[in-house]
Enzyme design. Structure first.
Site, short mmCIF file in Angstrom:
data_model
loop_
_atom_site.label_atom_id
_atom_site.label_comp_id
_atom_site.label_asym_id
_atom_site.label_seq_id
_atom_site.Cartn_x
_atom_site.Cartn_y
_atom_site.Cartn_z
N GLY A 21 -32.32 -5.43 -41.43
CA GLY A 21 -32.51 -5.48 -42.87
C GLY A 21 -33.93 -5.81 -43.25
N HIS A 22 -34.85 -5.73 -42.29
CA HIS A 22 -36.24 -6.17 -42.54
C HIS A 22 -37.20 -5.06 -42.13
CE1 HIS A 22 -39.78 -8.92 -42.22
NE2 HIS A 22 -39.11 -9.61 -43.09
N PHE A 23 -37.39 -4.05 -42.73
CA PHE A 23 -36.91 -3.58 -44.02
C PHE A 23 -36.33 -2.20 -43.80
CE2 PHE A 23 -40.63 -6.33 -44.80
CZ PHE A 23 -40.04 -7.32 -45.56
N VAL B 169 -40.16 -4.05 -39.89
CA VAL B 169 -41.28 -4.91 -39.56
C VAL B 169 -40.72 -6.19 -38.93
CG1 VAL B 169 -43.20 -6.25 -40.50
CG2 VAL B 169 -42.65 -4.03 -41.49
#
Length: 136
Positions: free
Chosen positions: A45-47, A52
């Site tokens: 979920g990043h991103f 990242v």
């Protein structure tokens, strides 16, 4: 040290074992590396669409590399973070990057250890900072 050898020093296991290999250079410096595969839990979920590596994960990678300097002292003990200071992020780290880590123990007082670390990608600084931990 390979990942299997690191498991003899570190309490971390997949998916939180975040270094692929490490070695001591002298008595106070450790070198390590980790290659970001792209399927790690922290990228989910990043991103979305632009993965990242989170800064806190980069700090954890540096700390795990530093713990190889404590080989022989960790038996029956767990290294716990007690502080993170002067952290600077200079470059994003993305899937496919190989993170090269250099950490140095600065001092210890009893069961508390103080260190500094730098991580780079392609020879360019990505993150640096100071951290402390305790063997409990």
């Amino acid at each position: 040290m390979t990942r299997e050898e690191l498991k003899e020093i570190l309490p971390h296991r997949e998916p939180m074992l975040l270094i692929d290999n490490a070695q001591c250079e002298g008595t106070d410096t450790a070198l390590g590396s980790y290659t970001v595969r792209g399927d790690e839990f922290f990228l989910q979920g990043h991103f979305p669409g632009n993965p990242v590596v989170p800064g806190v994960i980069l700090c954890e990678i540096m700390a795990q590399a530093c713990c190889v300097l404590l080989a022989g002292r960790t038996q029956g003990k767990t290294p716990y973070y007690t502080g993170i200071n002067k952290v600077k992020f200079r470059r994003k780290v993305v899937p496919g990057d190989r993170i090269d880590i250099r950490c140095r123990l600065l001092k210890n007082m009893g069961s508390f250890y103080f260190a500094e670390g730098q991580a780079s990608v392609d020879g360019k600084p990505a993150v640096s900072g100071e951290f402390s931990f305790a063997l409990v």
